[in-house]
Scaffold this motif. Structure first.
Motif, mmCIF file in Angstrom:
data_model
loop_
_atom_site.group_PDB
_atom_site.id
_atom_site.type_symbol
_atom_site.label_atom_id
_atom_site.label_comp_id
_atom_site.label_asym_id
_atom_site.label_seq_id
_atom_site.Cartn_x
_atom_site.Cartn_y
_atom_site.Cartn_z
ATOM 1 N N PRO A 147 0.852 -1.145 -0.142
ATOM 2 C CA PRO A 147 -0.173 0.070 -0.002
ATOM 3 C C PRO A 147 0.870 1.256 0.073
ATOM 4 N N TYR A 148 0.201 2.656 -0.485
ATOM 5 C CA TYR A 148 0.897 3.652 -0.436
ATOM 6 C C TYR A 148 1.166 4.189 1.034
ATOM 7 N N SER A 149 0.734 3.389 2.174
ATOM 8 C CA SER A 149 1.388 3.808 3.231
ATOM 9 C C SER A 149 2.866 3.633 3.395
ATOM 10 N N GLU A 150 3.425 2.601 2.394
ATOM 11 C CA GLU A 150 4.723 2.676 2.150
ATOM 12 C C GLU A 150 5.248 3.757 1.196
ATOM 13 N N THR A 151 5.514 4.944 1.979
ATOM 14 C CA THR A 151 5.578 6.109 1.076
ATOM 15 C C THR A 151 6.992 5.785 0.299
ATOM 16 N N ARG A 152 7.976 5.112 0.675
ATOM 17 C CA ARG A 152 9.302 5.061 -0.247
ATOM 18 C C ARG A 152 8.908 4.651 -1.668
ATOM 19 N N GLN A 153 7.881 4.156 -1.918
ATOM 20 C CA GLN A 153 7.413 3.980 -3.309
ATOM 21 C C GLN A 153 7.310 5.358 -4.217
ATOM 22 N N THR A 154 6.960 6.523 -3.478
ATOM 23 C CA THR A 154 6.800 7.661 -4.226
ATOM 24 C C THR A 154 8.100 8.464 -4.267
ATOM 25 N N ARG A 155 9.085 7.834 -4.037
ATOM 26 C CA ARG A 155 10.269 8.685 -4.233
ATOM 27 C C ARG A 155 10.687 8.998 -5.441
ATOM 28 N N MET A 156 11.125 10.151 -5.740
ATOM 29 C CA MET A 156 11.571 10.894 -7.011
ATOM 30 C C MET A 156 12.884 11.274 -6.999
ATOM 31 N N ASP A 157 13.705 11.129 -5.937
ATOM 32 C CA ASP A 157 15.062 11.524 -5.790
ATOM 33 C C ASP A 157 15.995 10.520 -6.247
ATOM 34 N N GLU A 158 15.703 9.428 -6.390
ATOM 35 C CA GLU A 158 16.509 8.385 -6.988
ATOM 36 C C GLU A 158 15.638 7.182 -7.690
ATOM 37 N N ILE A 159 16.462 6.512 -8.645
ATOM 38 C CA ILE A 159 15.525 5.389 -9.208
ATOM 39 C C ILE A 159 15.512 4.310 -8.293
ATOM 40 N N THR A 160 14.154 3.808 -8.183
ATOM 41 C CA THR A 160 13.655 2.713 -7.307
ATOM 42 C C THR A 160 12.536 1.827 -7.954
ATOM 43 N N GLY A 161 12.597 0.591 -7.565
ATOM 44 C CA GLY A 161 11.206 -0.270 -8.016
ATOM 45 C C GLY A 161 10.303 -0.203 -6.767
ATOM 46 N N GLY A 162 9.623 -0.908 -6.774
ATOM 47 C CA GLY A 162 8.409 -0.628 -5.830
ATOM 48 C C GLY A 162 7.283 0.046 -6.266
ATOM 49 N N SER A 163 5.913 -0.722 -6.041
ATOM 50 C CA SER A 163 4.625 0.197 -6.529
ATOM 51 C C SER A 163 3.700 -0.543 -5.696
ATOM 52 N N PRO A 164 2.595 -0.246 -5.910
ATOM 53 C CA PRO A 164 1.204 -0.578 -5.196
ATOM 54 C C PRO A 164 1.254 -2.170 -5.115
ATOM 55 N N TYR A 165 1.727 -2.636 -6.485
ATOM 56 C CA TYR A 165 1.464 -4.189 -6.508
ATOM 57 C C TYR A 165 2.416 -5.008 -5.833
ATOM 58 N N GLY A 166 3.680 -4.568 -5.406
ATOM 59 C CA GLY A 166 4.430 -5.111 -4.667
ATOM 60 C C GLY A 166 6.008 -4.654 -4.720
ATOM 61 N N ALA A 167 6.740 -5.084 -3.892
ATOM 62 C CA ALA A 167 8.295 -4.486 -3.854
ATOM 63 C C ALA A 167 8.833 -5.114 -5.173
ATOM 64 N N SER A 168 9.882 -4.414 -5.543
ATOM 65 C CA SER A 168 10.720 -4.785 -6.633
ATOM 66 C C SER A 168 12.131 -4.208 -6.621
ATOM 67 N N THR A 169 12.833 -4.876 -7.449
ATOM 68 C CA THR A 169 14.220 -4.266 -7.749
ATOM 69 C C THR A 169 14.669 -4.150 -9.225
ATOM 70 N N ILE A 170 15.750 -3.021 -9.411
ATOM 71 C CA ILE A 170 15.883 -3.009 -10.927
ATOM 72 C C ILE A 170 17.424 -3.522 -11.006
ATOM 73 N N ALA A 171 17.605 -4.356 -11.812
ATOM 74 C CA ALA A 171 19.083 -5.127 -11.707
ATOM 75 C C ALA A 171 19.968 -4.362 -12.464
ATOM 76 N N GLY A 172 19.411 -3.372 -13.729
ATOM 77 C CA GLY A 172 20.271 -2.761 -14.350
ATOM 78 C C GLY A 172 20.580 -3.672 -15.689
ATOM 79 N N GLY A 173 20.918 -2.804 -16.983
ATOM 80 C CA GLY A 173 20.935 -3.590 -18.097
ATOM 81 C C GLY A 173 22.059 -4.818 -17.987
ATOM 82 N N ASP A 174 22.985 -4.823 -17.255
ATOM 83 C CA ASP A 174 23.991 -5.759 -17.363
ATOM 84 C C ASP A 174 23.662 -6.515 -15.829
ATOM 85 N N GLY A 175 22.774 -6.340 -15.247
ATOM 86 C CA GLY A 175 22.285 -7.215 -13.940
ATOM 87 C C GLY A 175 23.316 -6.800 -12.928
ATOM 88 N N SER A 176 24.149 -5.573 -12.914
ATOM 89 C CA SER A 176 25.090 -5.449 -11.987
ATOM 90 C C SER A 176 24.723 -4.603 -10.660
#
Ligand SMILES: Cc1cc2nc3c(=O)[nH]c(=O)nc-3n(C[C@H](O)[C@H](O)[C@H](O)COP(=O)(O)O)c2cc1C
Length: 204
Positions: A147-176
């Motif tokens: 839920p949006y009570s987890e406010t970290r998903q609204t951050r705009m100051d850094e690239i981040t995963g996470g949406s109301p559907y669930g946590a996520s991470t971005i591995a990068g083009g080369d996975g590093s």
């Protein structure tokens, strides 16, 4: 009250997220939390060539799940890397063996939740999670997201995963790229949130 974190990971991103999800679930009083990985389907020689075999050593100690492991869970939190905007084949194969549980209504009323990873920021994280939800609904599970009570998903100051559907991470083009602290915090939130709801449903 039992929470099972059931994941597949090829290079370790989902494994790291799974540990964070489990950590969050453990914060809930009375939660018994178990980490399980679904069976690998890719031949050893192919894993060796892609470097995945070495990466997978980091979580070789995590027990391999059987569908019967789902029976006594109050909540199941699934983690899958994105494959063409969907869950990976290893997870699909595992879920396709739950026909017997489906026929017996075994998973009806259990809490289900999903987290994911992908290489690119817009590479299908949301479709992976929401298409996964379709299977959980067929199995009769109660879907919980982030839920949006987890406010970290609204951050705009850094690239981040996470949406109301669930946590996520971005591995990068080369996975590093490894899961960021922001992404891991959201994973912990999801684990805690699911366990809290499962505890209420279990009435314990
Ligand atoms: C066959 C295949 C399909 C993939 N499809 C996508 C995709 O649709 N979008 C994306 O951003 N990344 C895609 N990826 C990258 C994976 O999502 C990435 O390797 C994974 O999230 C890393 O998690 P892991 O370290 O736990 O395996 C794909 C990778 C493979 C091997």
């Amino acid at each position: 009250m039992k929470v099972k974190v059931v994941f597949y990971s090829m290079y370790g991103h989902i494994y790291r997220m799974a540990e964070a999800v489990a950590e969050g679930s453990r914060e809930v009083d009375g939660a018994k939390v178990e980490l399980l990985q679904v069976p690998e389907l890719v031949p050893d020689a192919v894993l060796e060539k892609s470097g995945a075999k070495k990466a997978r050593q980091a979580f070789a100690h995590i027990p391999v799940a059987k569908v019967t492991d789902l029976v006594d869970a109050d909540a199941i939190i699934f983690g899958t890397p994105t494959r063409f905007g969907n869950m990976c084949a290893q997870m699909r194969n595992f879920l396709d063996q739950t026909g017997g549980l489906w026929a017996q209504n075994t998973l009806v009323g259990k809490v289900g939740s999903v987290f994911t990873s992908s290489n690119t920021q817009h590479g299908g994280q949301e479709t992976t999670i929401t298409s996964f939800h379709t299977t959980l609904l067929h199995l009769g599970m109660i879907i919980v997201g982030l839920p949006y009570s987890e406010t970290r998903q609204t951050r705009m100051d850094e690239i981040t995963g996470g949406s109301p559907y669930g946590a996520s991470t971005i591995a990068g083009g080369d996975g590093s790229r490894l899961p960021s602290e922001n992404e891991l915090a959201m994973a912990r939130f999801q684990g805690r949130h699911v366990a809290t709801i499962a505890k209420k449903l279990a009435g314990v």
